[in-house]
Design a protein around this motif. Structure first.
Motif, PDB file in Angstrom:
ATOM      1  N   VAL A 295       4.583  -5.866   6.876  1.00  8.44           N
ATOM      2  CA  VAL A 295       4.327  -5.533   5.477  1.00  8.44           C
ATOM      3  C   VAL A 295       3.226  -4.485   5.427  1.00  8.44           C
ATOM      4  O   VAL A 295       2.595  -4.159   6.446  1.00  8.44           O
ATOM      5  CB  VAL A 295       3.925  -6.782   4.671  1.00  8.44           C
ATOM      6  CG1 VAL A 295       5.067  -7.786   4.650  1.00  8.44           C
ATOM      7  CG2 VAL A 295       2.675  -7.423   5.233  1.00  8.44           C
ATOM      8  N   ALA A 296       2.998  -3.959   4.244  1.00  6.82           N
ATOM      9  CA  ALA A 296       2.015  -2.890   4.111  1.00  6.82           C
ATOM     10  C   ALA A 296       0.634  -3.313   4.571  1.00  6.82           C
ATOM     11  O   ALA A 296      -0.157  -2.501   5.065  1.00  6.82           O
ATOM     12  CB  ALA A 296       1.968  -2.407   2.665  1.00  6.82           C
ATOM     13  N   GLU A 297       0.329  -4.592   4.436  1.00  8.41           N
ATOM     14  CA  GLU A 297      -0.996  -5.088   4.787  1.00  8.41           C
ATOM     15  C   GLU A 297      -1.127  -5.450   6.264  1.00  8.41           C
ATOM     16  O   GLU A 297      -2.219  -5.799   6.730  1.00  8.41           O
ATOM     17  CB  GLU A 297      -1.343  -6.317   3.934  1.00  8.41           C
ATOM     18  CG  GLU A 297      -1.461  -6.059   2.431  1.00  8.41           C
ATOM     19  CD  GLU A 297      -0.102  -5.928   1.770  1.00  8.41           C
ATOM     20  OE1 GLU A 297       0.903  -6.392   2.370  1.00  8.41           O
ATOM     21  OE2 GLU A 297      -0.037  -5.322   0.681  1.00  8.41           O
ATOM     22  N   SER A 298      -0.047  -5.388   7.009  1.00  5.40           N
ATOM     23  CA  SER A 298      -0.094  -5.788   8.415  1.00  5.40           C
ATOM     24  C   SER A 298      -0.978  -4.831   9.212  1.00  5.40           C
ATOM     25  O   SER A 298      -0.874  -3.611   9.086  1.00  5.40           O
ATOM     26  CB  SER A 298       1.305  -5.787   9.020  1.00  5.40           C
ATOM     27  OG  SER A 298       2.143  -6.719   8.374  1.00  5.40           O
ATOM     28  N   SER A 299      -1.829  -5.417  10.050  1.00  2.00           N
ATOM     29  CA  SER A 299      -2.675  -4.609  10.923  1.00  2.00           C
ATOM     30  C   SER A 299      -2.054  -4.533  12.307  1.00  2.00           C
ATOM     31  O   SER A 299      -1.100  -5.261  12.626  1.00  2.00           O
ATOM     32  CB  SER A 299      -4.068  -5.222  11.019  1.00  2.00           C
ATOM     33  OG  SER A 299      -4.002  -6.471  11.709  1.00  2.00           O
ATOM     34  N   ASP A 302      -2.248  -7.836  13.879  1.00  2.00           N
ATOM     35  CA  ASP A 302      -1.221  -8.763  13.392  1.00  2.00           C
ATOM     36  C   ASP A 302       0.095  -8.571  14.157  1.00  2.00           C
ATOM     37  O   ASP A 302       0.734  -9.547  14.570  1.00  2.00           O
ATOM     38  CB  ASP A 302      -0.962  -8.538  11.898  1.00  2.00           C
ATOM     39  CG  ASP A 302      -2.150  -8.906  11.027  1.00  2.00           C
ATOM     40  OD1 ASP A 302      -2.940  -9.767  11.452  1.00  2.00           O
ATOM     41  OD2 ASP A 302      -2.277  -8.326   9.934  1.00  2.00           O
ATOM     42  N   PRO A 320       7.740  -1.603   6.790  1.00  2.00           N
ATOM     43  CA  PRO A 320       7.722  -1.868   5.336  1.00  2.00           C
ATOM     44  C   PRO A 320       8.859  -1.146   4.630  1.00  2.00           C
ATOM     45  O   PRO A 320       9.206  -0.010   4.961  1.00  2.00           O
ATOM     46  CB  PRO A 320       6.360  -1.308   4.899  1.00  2.00           C
ATOM     47  CG  PRO A 320       5.524  -1.324   6.130  1.00  2.00           C
ATOM     48  CD  PRO A 320       6.457  -1.068   7.273  1.00  2.00           C
TER      49      PRO A 320
END
Length: 374
Positions: A295-299, A302, A320
């Motif tokens: 997802v957009a927030e994945s680092s 992660d 994403p």
């Protein structure tokens, strides 16, 4: 570029070159009612080869245009290394090409179109390549696209030979040549028209590779493919039956090779665009798969953590806003997993387009090796 047309007077302006007694290269030219001007350009180009180590077998497939017939008769009469076979009835390009192959006496055979232009040093390049690569049975060259007037539209530099790519794309196209020994009794099959040359070279290459031989590539533009009305060089839609013929060629090759896959055609906006290979191989057990949707927030951490935690045979990362076309995540992942596990491929990625049909990724394949010499 095409030379000016033949002057159809009592004599021809074509340079007279003494033919080799036993020509190495046989050029097969099937002819059926092309525009006379473009036929002249091809005949001129063949006659203007820098090497004399060739013969040309022109097969007139019962042309109805008397100008075409007269041009062929005049051209053939100018030198002893030119022969004309006149068919009494039109049999189609496959039948005419086979007549030319049957009549060819050279140790190397190439098939040319009547409305294209072979470049002046093509024969010389072919002879040199086969001489320098005794393990090669088939060789192809780069090419360019020209318009009806002979103006260059684009060059087409090609990659080296890939059996996998060739199953979905006959990028060898023009100019292709094969050793006569490798061709043997293989002939062009009418049922695969208008992609009959694709099927023909697939079968020749299969025989060659089974004997431990190879396919070569001359990275030089040695042929001009003319984009005129009715030619697939101009638009694939000029020959709507071609995509189905390509699919049938690929499927026949898969069946001959015992590969349990299905060749299918991709339709985009109502237009057939390409052929792809789908479905698991019989030789590959169904792998375990982990699908990691980013997802957009994945680092980065992660993603790394998810990969490290997985014990699956294959991990598929979905970026994403990636939405597999007409498939759920698992089906999409399985299709890629089969590609990864087949032939030792390390990683694979599909072509990706956004919602506006703009290209995001052309796809990627990685084939790692433990041999540090490669």
């Amino acid at each position: 570029m095409p030379r000016r047309p033949l002057e159809r007077s009592g004599t021809s302006r074509i340079r007279a070159v003494a033919p080799t007694a036993d020509a190495t290269v046989s050029i097969v030219l099937a002819v059926y009612d092309p525009p006379p001007a473009v036929l002249v350009a091809q005949l001129d180009a063949i006659a203007g080869q820098t090497s004399s180590d060739w013969e040309c077998i022109a097969v007139d497939d019962a042309s109805t245009d008397p100008v075409v017939v007269a041009l062929l008769e005049e051209w053939v009469g100018l030198a002893s290394n030119r022969r004309l076979i006149r068919r009494p009835v039109n049999g189609g390009i496959s039948v005419a090409t086979n007549d030319g192959i049957d009549a060819a006496s050279g140790s190397i055979v190439t098939i040319c179109d009547h409305d294209d232009v072979v470049h002046a040093d093509a024969v010389d390049a072919l002879v040199r390549h086969f001489r320098d690569h005794p393990d090669h049975d088939v060789v192809y060259t780069d090419e360019q696209l020209i318009d009806a007037d002979g103006v260059v539209l684009a060059d087409y530099p090609k990659p080296d030979y890939s059996p996998r790519r060739h199953l979905g794309h006959h990028y060898l196209a023009h100019l292709v040549a094969g050793r006569r020994d490798a061709i043997g009794d293989i002939r062009v099959q009418r049922e695969f028209e208008p992609s009959q040359d694709y099927d023909f070279w697939l079968r020749v290459i299969e025989r060659s590779e089974a004997a431990g031989r190879r396919v070569g590539h001359i990275p030089r533009v040695l042929y001009s493919w003319r984009a005129i009305s009715g030619s697939s060089a101009l638009d694939a839609n000029e020959k709507p039956e071609m995509c189905d013929a390509v699919r049938r060629c690929a499927q026949a090759a898969l069946d001959r090779r015992g590969i349990a896959r299905t060749a299918t055609t991709v339709i985009h906006d109502g237009t057939p665009t390409t052929s792809v290979l789908l479905g698991p191989l019989d030789t590959v057990d169904e792998p375990s798969i982990d699908v990691v949707r980013i997802v957009a927030e994945s680092s980065v951490d992660d993603v790394n953590a998810a990969v490290i935690a997985s014990e699956a045979d294959v991990i598929c990362l979905l970026a994403p806003d990636t939405h597999p076309d007409a498939r759920d995540d698992a089906e999409w992942a399985m299709a890629l997993a089969v590609e990864v596990l087949d032939d030792g491929v390390g990683a694979a990625g599909p072509k990706i387009v956004d919602s506006n049909d703009r290209l995001v990724s052309i796809g990627r394949v990685v084939q790692p090796t433990l041999d540090d010499r490669l």
